[in-house]
Design a protein around this motif. Structure first.
Motif, PDB file in Angstrom:
ATOM      1  N   ARG A 136      25.806 -32.393 -29.794  1.00  0.00           N
ATOM      2  CA  ARG A 136      26.729 -32.294 -28.692  1.00  0.00           C
ATOM      3  C   ARG A 136      28.173 -32.349 -29.215  1.00  0.00           C
ATOM      4  O   ARG A 136      28.599 -33.236 -29.968  1.00  0.00           O
ATOM      5  CB  ARG A 136      26.794 -33.661 -27.862  1.00  0.00           C
ATOM      6  CG  ARG A 136      25.509 -33.841 -26.968  1.00  0.00           C
ATOM      7  CD  ARG A 136      25.287 -35.334 -26.668  1.00  0.00           C
ATOM      8  NE  ARG A 136      26.076 -35.767 -25.680  1.00  0.00           N
ATOM      9  CZ  ARG A 136      26.100 -35.690 -24.518  1.00  0.00           C
ATOM     10  NH1 ARG A 136      25.429 -35.201 -23.966  1.00  0.00           N
ATOM     11  NH2 ARG A 136      26.909 -36.357 -23.862  1.00  0.00           N
ATOM     12  N   ILE A 137      28.775 -31.133 -29.111  1.00  0.00           N
ATOM     13  CA  ILE A 137      29.876 -30.832 -30.036  1.00  0.00           C
ATOM     14  C   ILE A 137      31.206 -30.466 -28.866  1.00  0.00           C
ATOM     15  O   ILE A 137      30.832 -29.564 -27.908  1.00  0.00           O
ATOM     16  CB  ILE A 137      29.616 -29.638 -30.827  1.00  0.00           C
ATOM     17  CG1 ILE A 137      28.389 -29.987 -31.515  1.00  0.00           C
ATOM     18  CG2 ILE A 137      30.915 -29.330 -31.784  1.00  0.00           C
ATOM     19  CD1 ILE A 137      27.734 -28.879 -32.366  1.00  0.00           C
ATOM     20  N   GLY A 138      32.168 -31.202 -29.255  1.00  0.00           N
ATOM     21  CA  GLY A 138      33.411 -30.791 -28.186  1.00  0.00           C
ATOM     22  C   GLY A 138      34.393 -29.770 -28.806  1.00  0.00           C
ATOM     23  O   GLY A 138      34.504 -29.859 -30.192  1.00  0.00           O
TER      24      GLY A 138
ATOM     25  N   TYR B 279      35.455 -37.872 -27.264  1.00  0.00           N
ATOM     26  CA  TYR B 279      34.165 -38.189 -28.378  1.00  0.00           C
ATOM     27  C   TYR B 279      33.445 -39.386 -27.827  1.00  0.00           C
ATOM     28  O   TYR B 279      32.153 -39.387 -27.765  1.00  0.00           O
ATOM     29  CB  TYR B 279      34.835 -38.263 -29.724  1.00  0.00           C
ATOM     30  CG  TYR B 279      33.812 -38.554 -30.668  1.00  0.00           C
ATOM     31  CD1 TYR B 279      33.196 -37.717 -31.280  1.00  0.00           C
ATOM     32  CD2 TYR B 279      33.665 -40.036 -31.013  1.00  0.00           C
ATOM     33  CE1 TYR B 279      32.082 -38.235 -32.281  1.00  0.00           C
ATOM     34  CE2 TYR B 279      33.082 -40.648 -32.070  1.00  0.00           C
ATOM     35  CZ  TYR B 279      32.148 -39.502 -32.715  1.00  0.00           C
ATOM     36  OH  TYR B 279      31.284 -40.156 -33.482  1.00  0.00           O
TER      37      TYR B 279
ATOM     38  N   LEU C  31      29.916 -37.628 -27.880  1.00  0.00           N
ATOM     39  CA  LEU C  31      29.774 -36.313 -28.830  1.00  0.00           C
ATOM     40  C   LEU C  31      29.259 -36.807 -30.565  1.00  0.00           C
ATOM     41  O   LEU C  31      29.444 -38.018 -30.597  1.00  0.00           O
ATOM     42  CB  LEU C  31      30.903 -35.541 -28.563  1.00  0.00           C
ATOM     43  CG  LEU C  31      31.308 -35.144 -27.255  1.00  0.00           C
ATOM     44  CD1 LEU C  31      32.474 -34.321 -27.279  1.00  0.00           C
ATOM     45  CD2 LEU C  31      30.274 -34.718 -26.536  1.00  0.00           C
ATOM     46  N   ASP C  32      28.934 -35.646 -31.060  1.00  0.00           N
ATOM     47  CA  ASP C  32      28.674 -35.770 -32.381  1.00  0.00           C
ATOM     48  C   ASP C  32      30.023 -35.483 -33.288  1.00  0.00           C
ATOM     49  O   ASP C  32      29.987 -35.783 -34.386  1.00  0.00           O
ATOM     50  CB  ASP C  32      27.336 -35.013 -32.905  1.00  0.00           C
ATOM     51  CG  ASP C  32      26.207 -35.684 -32.155  1.00  0.00           C
ATOM     52  OD1 ASP C  32      25.905 -36.741 -32.358  1.00  0.00           O
ATOM     53  OD2 ASP C  32      25.491 -35.041 -31.154  1.00  0.00           O
TER      54      ASP C  32
ATOM     55  N   TYR D 288      31.165 -28.591 -25.324  1.00  0.00           N
ATOM     56  CA  TYR D 288      32.123 -29.247 -24.542  1.00  0.00           C
ATOM     57  C   TYR D 288      33.309 -28.515 -24.722  1.00  0.00           C
ATOM     58  O   TYR D 288      33.715 -28.755 -25.763  1.00  0.00           O
ATOM     59  CB  TYR D 288      31.954 -30.640 -24.576  1.00  0.00           C
ATOM     60  CG  TYR D 288      30.828 -31.081 -24.127  1.00  0.00           C
ATOM     61  CD1 TYR D 288      30.414 -31.442 -22.502  1.00  0.00           C
ATOM     62  CD2 TYR D 288      29.758 -31.366 -24.803  1.00  0.00           C
ATOM     63  CE1 TYR D 288      29.382 -32.184 -22.269  1.00  0.00           C
ATOM     64  CE2 TYR D 288      28.349 -32.018 -24.358  1.00  0.00           C
ATOM     65  CZ  TYR D 288      28.439 -32.358 -23.046  1.00  0.00           C
ATOM     66  OH  TYR D 288      27.173 -33.017 -22.511  1.00  0.00           O
TER      67      TYR D 288
END
Ligand code: ATP
Ligand code: MG
Length: 223
Positions: free
Chosen positions: A11-13, A34, A39-40, A111
Motif C-alpha cells: 500500500r503506497i501513498g 501513512y 501504508l507501507d 493512494y
C-alpha cells in the motif's frame, strides 16, 4: 530512486506537489495519511514543469528535488522520486501513476494524496477517468479550505468515484509555500515552518530572495 522491485504488493501513498519549498504542512499530511491508512511507504513526487501553476517562475527542479530529499531523509518510510523532474515535457499525474502502477505491479494499492484544496480540481486533470482506475485518493484537511467544499464536491460524484476518495483530518498547519516564499523575500522568519535543513538550503542557495510573485499576504499582526 531509492526503492526496488521487492516493494511490490504493498500500500503506497504518493504525494505530488511543486514543493517550492516543501514545508511541515506537506510532511504532517503525508505522515498522518501513512498512519491512518496503514501504508507501507510514501513517495514524494516533485512536479517537473507544473501544469496547474499560474505562477510562471517556479524554482529549478533540481532545487525542489534537493529540498524534498533534505526534508524527508530522516523518515525511513518517506522516499523521493525524480520521475517527474526528469521529464522534459509537462508532467501529468496520469502518466506518473501509470509509471508507478507498472513499477510496483498491479497488486499494489496506490493512494494519491492531496490537500482538500487540490482534490476538487482532479476532474480537470488529464484523463482523470483513467486515474480513478489506477489509484484511490486521500484528501488531507488544510486550514483555510473548509471541508464543506470537499464534501459537496465528493457528494456530486458518481458512487464508484465517491468511494475512491477519502478524507483524513490532519493536525492543522496553516503553512503554504507561497507564504514561505513571500516571507523569505521580505526577510521574515521561516523557522519552525520548514525543517532546519530546508531553511539552511534556501539561504545557502539564495532561493526566493527575488521572487516577483505578488501575494495578498498582510504584514504580521500584533495585538
Ligand atoms: P503554493 O502556495 O505554491 O500552492 P502549497 O503550500 O499549496 O504551495 P503545493 O506544492 O502546491 O504546496 O502542495 C502540494 C500538495 O500538498 C497539495 O495537494 C496541497 O493541497 C497539499 N498541502 C500543501 N500545504 C498543506 C498543508 N498546510 N496542509 C495540508 N495539505 C497541504
Ligand atoms: Mg498549492
Amino acid at each position: 530512486m531509492s526503492h526496488d522491485r521487492e516493494q511490490c504488493n504493498r500500500r503506497i501513498g504518493f504525494m505530488g506537489g511543486t514543493f517550492d519549498p516543501i514545508h511541515h504542512g506537506h510532511l504532517v499530511a503525508a505522515e498522518s495519511v501513512y498512519e491512518t491508512f496503514d501504508l507501507d511507504l510514501i513517495v514524494f513526487v516533485p512536479a517537473g514543469t507544473p501544469v496547474h501553476k499560474k505562477r510562471s517562475r517556479v524554482s529549478g527542479a533540481k532545487h525542489r528535488l534537493n529540498l524534498t530529499k533534505l526534508a524527508t531523509e530522516s523518515n525511513s518510510h518517506f522516499i523521493v522520486s525524480n520521475v517527474e523532474v526528469e521529464r522534459d515535457e509537462p508532467s501529468y499525474t496520469i502518466d506518473t501513476m501509470k509509471y508507478f502502477r507498472d513499477y510496483y505491479g498491479i497488486d499494489s494499492e496506490l493512494y494519491f494524496i492531496t490537500g482538500v484544496d487540490a482534490v476538487v480540481q482532479i476532474p480537470e486533470w488529464k484523463n482523470s477517468e483513467g486515474l480513478f482506475n489506477i489509484c484511490k485518493f486521500i484528501a488531507a484537511t488544510r486550514p483555510g479550505y473548509p471541508t464543506e467544499n470537499f464534501f459537496r464536491f465528493r457528494d456530486q460524484l458518481p458512487s464508484r468515484k465517491r468511494r475512491r476518495i477519502k478524507m483524513v483530518a490532519v493536525p492543522a498547519l496553516a503553512i503554504s509555500s507561497s507564504d514561505l516564499r513571500h516571507r523569505v523575500r521580505l526577510g521574515r522568519s521561516i523557522k519552525y515552518l520548514v525543517p532546519e535543513l530546508v531553511e539552511e538550503y534556501i539561504y545557502e542557495n539564495s532561493l526566493y530572495h527575488r521572487d516577483e510573485e505578488t501575494t495578498d499576504m498582510r504584514p504580521p499582526i500584533a495585538f
